[in-house]
Design a protein around this motif. Structure first.
Motif, PDB file in Angstrom:
ATOM      1  N   GLU A 216       1.927  -9.077  12.759  1.00  0.00           N
ATOM      2  CA  GLU A 216       0.753  -9.228  11.974  1.00  0.00           C
ATOM      3  C   GLU A 216       0.839  -7.824  10.689  1.00  0.00           C
ATOM      4  O   GLU A 216       0.950  -6.893  11.127  1.00  0.00           O
ATOM      5  CB  GLU A 216      -0.467  -8.928  12.689  1.00  0.00           C
ATOM      6  CG  GLU A 216      -1.676  -8.718  12.244  1.00  0.00           C
ATOM      7  CD  GLU A 216      -2.998  -8.619  13.151  1.00  0.00           C
ATOM      8  OE1 GLU A 216      -4.030  -8.223  12.686  1.00  0.00           O
ATOM      9  OE2 GLU A 216      -2.562  -8.441  14.488  1.00  0.00           O
ATOM     10  N   LEU A 217       0.674  -8.332   9.566  1.00  0.00           N
ATOM     11  CA  LEU A 217       0.735  -7.500   8.562  1.00  0.00           C
ATOM     12  C   LEU A 217      -0.511  -6.909   8.173  1.00  0.00           C
ATOM     13  O   LEU A 217      -1.308  -7.724   7.973  1.00  0.00           O
ATOM     14  CB  LEU A 217       1.685  -8.249   7.113  1.00  0.00           C
ATOM     15  CG  LEU A 217       1.496  -7.458   6.154  1.00  0.00           C
ATOM     16  CD1 LEU A 217       2.492  -6.073   5.926  1.00  0.00           C
ATOM     17  CD2 LEU A 217       2.321  -8.435   4.967  1.00  0.00           C
ATOM     18  N   GLU A 218      -0.637  -5.752   7.685  1.00  0.00           N
ATOM     19  CA  GLU A 218      -1.824  -5.139   6.929  1.00  0.00           C
ATOM     20  C   GLU A 218      -1.341  -3.875   6.167  1.00  0.00           C
ATOM     21  O   GLU A 218      -0.144  -3.518   6.200  1.00  0.00           O
ATOM     22  CB  GLU A 218      -2.871  -4.307   8.010  1.00  0.00           C
ATOM     23  CG  GLU A 218      -3.662  -5.485   9.183  1.00  0.00           C
ATOM     24  CD  GLU A 218      -4.758  -6.098   8.220  1.00  0.00           C
ATOM     25  OE1 GLU A 218      -4.847  -5.841   6.956  1.00  0.00           O
ATOM     26  OE2 GLU A 218      -4.972  -7.183   8.559  1.00  0.00           O
ATOM     27  N   ILE A 219      -2.273  -3.691   5.091  1.00  0.00           N
ATOM     28  CA  ILE A 219      -1.638  -2.632   4.185  1.00  0.00           C
ATOM     29  C   ILE A 219      -3.082  -1.628   4.299  1.00  0.00           C
ATOM     30  O   ILE A 219      -4.379  -2.056   4.435  1.00  0.00           O
ATOM     31  CB  ILE A 219      -1.838  -3.389   2.629  1.00  0.00           C
ATOM     32  CG1 ILE A 219      -3.180  -4.207   2.317  1.00  0.00           C
ATOM     33  CG2 ILE A 219      -0.528  -4.090   2.627  1.00  0.00           C
ATOM     34  CD1 ILE A 219      -3.120  -4.637   0.886  1.00  0.00           C
ATOM     35  N   GLY A 220      -2.738  -0.317   3.894  1.00  0.00           N
ATOM     36  CA  GLY A 220      -3.830   0.434   4.095  1.00  0.00           C
ATOM     37  C   GLY A 220      -4.710   0.653   3.044  1.00  0.00           C
ATOM     38  O   GLY A 220      -5.841   1.077   3.214  1.00  0.00           O
ATOM     39  N   GLN A 221      -4.445   0.094   1.755  1.00  0.00           N
ATOM     40  CA  GLN A 221      -5.295   0.098   0.770  1.00  0.00           C
ATOM     41  C   GLN A 221      -5.289  -1.079  -0.225  1.00  0.00           C
ATOM     42  O   GLN A 221      -4.210  -1.499  -0.801  1.00  0.00           O
ATOM     43  CB  GLN A 221      -5.343   1.149   0.039  1.00  0.00           C
ATOM     44  CG  GLN A 221      -6.458   1.682  -1.022  1.00  0.00           C
ATOM     45  CD  GLN A 221      -6.175   3.155  -1.680  1.00  0.00           C
ATOM     46  OE1 GLN A 221      -5.021   3.797  -1.573  1.00  0.00           O
ATOM     47  NE2 GLN A 221      -6.914   3.519  -2.742  1.00  0.00           N
ATOM     48  N   LYS A 222      -6.327  -1.744  -0.300  1.00  0.00           N
ATOM     49  CA  LYS A 222      -6.174  -3.182  -1.057  1.00  0.00           C
ATOM     50  C   LYS A 222      -6.421  -2.889  -2.498  1.00  0.00           C
ATOM     51  O   LYS A 222      -6.124  -3.587  -3.470  1.00  0.00           O
ATOM     52  CB  LYS A 222      -7.237  -4.110  -0.460  1.00  0.00           C
ATOM     53  CG  LYS A 222      -6.988  -4.450   0.815  1.00  0.00           C
ATOM     54  CD  LYS A 222      -7.948  -5.657   1.494  1.00  0.00           C
ATOM     55  CE  LYS A 222      -7.595  -6.124   2.758  1.00  0.00           C
ATOM     56  NZ  LYS A 222      -8.404  -7.077   3.285  1.00  0.00           N
ATOM     57  N   SER A 223      -6.797  -1.712  -2.881  1.00  0.00           N
ATOM     58  CA  SER A 223      -7.345  -1.411  -4.382  1.00  0.00           C
ATOM     59  C   SER A 223      -6.792   0.077  -4.736  1.00  0.00           C
ATOM     60  O   SER A 223      -7.146   0.904  -3.916  1.00  0.00           O
ATOM     61  CB  SER A 223      -8.786  -1.410  -4.735  1.00  0.00           C
ATOM     62  OG  SER A 223      -9.113  -1.233  -6.109  1.00  0.00           O
ATOM     63  N   ILE A 224      -5.800   0.304  -5.311  1.00  0.00           N
ATOM     64  CA  ILE A 224      -5.230   1.394  -5.738  1.00  0.00           C
ATOM     65  C   ILE A 224      -5.806   1.852  -7.345  1.00  0.00           C
ATOM     66  O   ILE A 224      -5.251   1.141  -8.169  1.00  0.00           O
ATOM     67  CB  ILE A 224      -3.663   1.620  -5.797  1.00  0.00           C
ATOM     68  CG1 ILE A 224      -3.379   1.065  -4.392  1.00  0.00           C
ATOM     69  CG2 ILE A 224      -3.252   2.885  -6.086  1.00  0.00           C
ATOM     70  CD1 ILE A 224      -1.835   0.856  -4.167  1.00  0.00           C
ATOM     71  N   ASN A 225      -6.939   2.744  -7.232  1.00  0.00           N
ATOM     72  CA  ASN A 225      -7.298   3.093  -8.748  1.00  0.00           C
ATOM     73  C   ASN A 225      -6.698   4.459  -9.362  1.00  0.00           C
ATOM     74  O   ASN A 225      -6.726   5.372  -8.629  1.00  0.00           O
ATOM     75  CB  ASN A 225      -8.826   3.280  -8.553  1.00  0.00           C
ATOM     76  CG  ASN A 225      -9.519   3.138 -10.013  1.00  0.00           C
ATOM     77  OD1 ASN A 225      -8.810   3.227 -10.879  1.00  0.00           O
ATOM     78  ND2 ASN A 225     -10.784   2.900  -9.723  1.00  0.00           N
ATOM     79  N   VAL A 226      -5.868   4.286 -10.217  1.00  0.00           N
ATOM     80  CA  VAL A 226      -5.289   5.244 -11.036  1.00  0.00           C
ATOM     81  C   VAL A 226      -6.240   6.149 -11.773  1.00  0.00           C
ATOM     82  O   VAL A 226      -5.892   7.375 -11.806  1.00  0.00           O
ATOM     83  CB  VAL A 226      -4.009   5.089 -11.846  1.00  0.00           C
ATOM     84  CG1 VAL A 226      -3.525   6.204 -12.227  1.00  0.00           C
ATOM     85  CG2 VAL A 226      -3.043   4.138 -10.743  1.00  0.00           C
ATOM     86  N   GLY A 227      -7.131   5.633 -12.281  1.00  0.00           N
ATOM     87  CA  GLY A 227      -8.126   6.272 -13.129  1.00  0.00           C
ATOM     88  C   GLY A 227      -7.691   6.271 -14.489  1.00  0.00           C
ATOM     89  O   GLY A 227      -7.034   5.400 -15.042  1.00  0.00           O
ATOM     90  N   ASN A 228      -8.156   7.315 -15.349  1.00  0.00           N
ATOM     91  CA  ASN A 228      -7.747   7.288 -16.863  1.00  0.00           C
ATOM     92  C   ASN A 228      -6.512   8.095 -16.814  1.00  0.00           C
ATOM     93  O   ASN A 228      -6.073   9.123 -16.414  1.00  0.00           O
ATOM     94  CB  ASN A 228      -8.843   8.184 -17.401  1.00  0.00           C
ATOM     95  CG  ASN A 228     -10.292   7.601 -17.564  1.00  0.00           C
ATOM     96  OD1 ASN A 228     -10.414   6.288 -17.552  1.00  0.00           O
ATOM     97  ND2 ASN A 228     -11.399   8.439 -17.176  1.00  0.00           N
ATOM     98  N   MET A 229      -5.722   7.343 -17.616  1.00  0.00           N
ATOM     99  CA  MET A 229      -4.141   7.929 -18.056  1.00  0.00           C
ATOM    100  C   MET A 229      -3.998   7.407 -19.587  1.00  0.00           C
ATOM    101  O   MET A 229      -4.545   6.883 -20.086  1.00  0.00           O
ATOM    102  CB  MET A 229      -3.469   7.592 -17.057  1.00  0.00           C
ATOM    103  CG  MET A 229      -3.143   6.045 -16.845  1.00  0.00           C
ATOM    104  SD  MET A 229      -2.294   5.573 -15.271  1.00  0.00           S
ATOM    105  CE  MET A 229      -0.746   6.518 -15.722  1.00  0.00           C
ATOM    106  N   GLN A 230      -2.813   8.209 -19.969  1.00  0.00           N
ATOM    107  CA  GLN A 230      -2.605   7.636 -21.301  1.00  0.00           C
ATOM    108  C   GLN A 230      -1.021   6.759 -21.158  1.00  0.00           C
ATOM    109  O   GLN A 230      -0.342   6.710 -20.002  1.00  0.00           O
ATOM    110  CB  GLN A 230      -2.022   8.796 -21.996  1.00  0.00           C
ATOM    111  CG  GLN A 230      -3.192   9.981 -22.480  1.00  0.00           C
ATOM    112  CD  GLN A 230      -2.904  11.178 -23.358  1.00  0.00           C
ATOM    113  OE1 GLN A 230      -1.933  11.324 -23.609  1.00  0.00           O
ATOM    114  NE2 GLN A 230      -3.863  11.915 -23.561  1.00  0.00           N
ATOM    115  N   VAL A 231      -0.782   6.153 -22.304  1.00  0.00           N
ATOM    116  CA  VAL A 231       0.516   5.366 -22.513  1.00  0.00           C
ATOM    117  C   VAL A 231       1.542   6.392 -22.127  1.00  0.00           C
ATOM    118  O   VAL A 231       1.578   7.485 -22.662  1.00  0.00           O
ATOM    119  CB  VAL A 231       0.520   4.735 -23.891  1.00  0.00           C
ATOM    120  CG1 VAL A 231       1.574   3.900 -23.989  1.00  0.00           C
ATOM    121  CG2 VAL A 231      -0.696   3.653 -24.083  1.00  0.00           C
TER     122      VAL A 231
END
Length: 330
Positions: free
Chosen positions: A27-42
């Motif tokens: 049985e596979l689970e992941i700790g976080q289904k959404s990883i939000n990095v936020g604001n960043m630059q190229v």
């Protein structure tokens, strides 16, 4: 031959085998289904990780897959895209996200359960990627205090400090915006003196010297009162101010500042990571009342890019003038 035991399949002995097995599932689970990095630059790297969890006693074999889009190429895993997680254990799988395009980023990452195709999971990587800042202006507001109408220049000179934030040389243009106004309709326009760089250097040196003198006085008081922590703090600040002044002077010497269109426009060439300090004075037109608020603006942009500009606000107050009757003594 037809009647022999080997010639007739009906007479072959039947063998029965007992097969025993234990049915297990991972049985596979992941700790976080959404990883939000936020604001960043190229081209700004960000290190994140996925937590792969095994919720069963059977070893879990996982495989991490990307969508294959252009944006997915900005996500780089090391040698851990495939692996095994022991029963009732978890593993952190690190990756580096370095966006190559600006905009809203929403990329899917698939974590497949190799032994159970129906137990795969997805994680969403989200970010808002901005275009990198090519140059930085220390202050977007310059206040010139009280100015006299019709006098050129008027008020105290101010320093416009610009820094190149990229690894290659930049050529910038500094020019006035459309004439600003104020409470009484008088305008405030920027001018650049002939020795624009030298005058700015003198102003910066004067400000630095004043800060150094103030810190030296505080240091003397701290030494007299035997306050070791403050002594160390003030000495560190003094060292930073002195070294910073020398570094700024060296960088300013490398910058090339040229006046265009008489004293109304500048062209500034900055080396990679270079800085420039520019002296700015203003001229106020007649027509305002004493104490009126005056406004103007400067525009700074790259010579070949007039769409991306930064606006520096200029403000001042109109100085009161004596009436002509007082000047003539009547």
């Amino acid at each position: 031959a037809h009647g022999t035991a080997f010639g007739s399949t009906d007479q072959l002995p039947v063998r029965r085998f007992l097969v025993q097995a234990s049915l297990l599932h991972s049985e596979l689970e992941i700790g976080q289904k959404s990883i939000n990095v936020g604001n960043m630059q190229v081209d700004e790297p960000s290190r994140k990780y996925l937590v792969v969890q095994n919720r069963s006693e059977t070893p879990l074999m996982y495989a991490i897959r990307k969508t294959g889009s252009i944006a997915s190429g900005d996500i780089r895993f090391a040698d851990n895209r495939y692996g095994v997680v022991r029963g009732f254990d978890s593993r952190k799988v690190g990756f580096v996200f370095t966006p190559s395009l600006n905009g809203v980023y929403n990329e899917q990452i698939s974590i497949a359960n190799v032994l159970n195709a129906h137990g795969s999971k997805r994680a969403a990587l989200k970010a808002v990627v901005r275009r990198p800042t090519k140059f930085y202006i220390q202050s977007l507001h310059l206040d010139f205090g009280e100015v006299e109408a019709g006098r050129r220049p008027s008020g105290d000179a101010q320093v416009l400090a610009i820094k190149n934030m990229t690894a290659k040389a930049r050529r910038l243009v500094v020019r006035p915006q459309a004439a600003g106004g104020g409470d009484a309709g008088a305008t405030l326009e920027a001018r650049f003196p002939a020795d624009v760089a030298a005058q700015a250097a003198r102003l910066v040196d004067r400000e630095t010297e004043e800060k150094i003198e103030a810190l030296e006085q505080k240091l003397k008081i701290a030494v007299r009162k035997n306050r070791a922590e403050k002594v160390d703090k003030y000495r560190a600040k003094l060292g930073k101010l002195r070294s910073g002044g020398e570094q700024a002077a060296a960088q300013a010497a490398q910058a090339q500042v040229r006046r265009l269109a008489d004293d109304r426009q500048l062209e500034v060439e900055l080396a990679a990571g270079g800085e420039a300090s520019i002296a700015v004075v203003v001229e106020a037109s007649a027509g305002g009342r004493s104490g009126s608020a005056l406004r103007g603006a400067l525009v700074v942009h790259e010579a070949k890019d007039t769409d991306n500009v930064k606006v520096v606000e200029l403000t001042a107050r109109l100085k009161g003038q004596e009436r002509s009757s007082r000047q003539t003594g009547s």
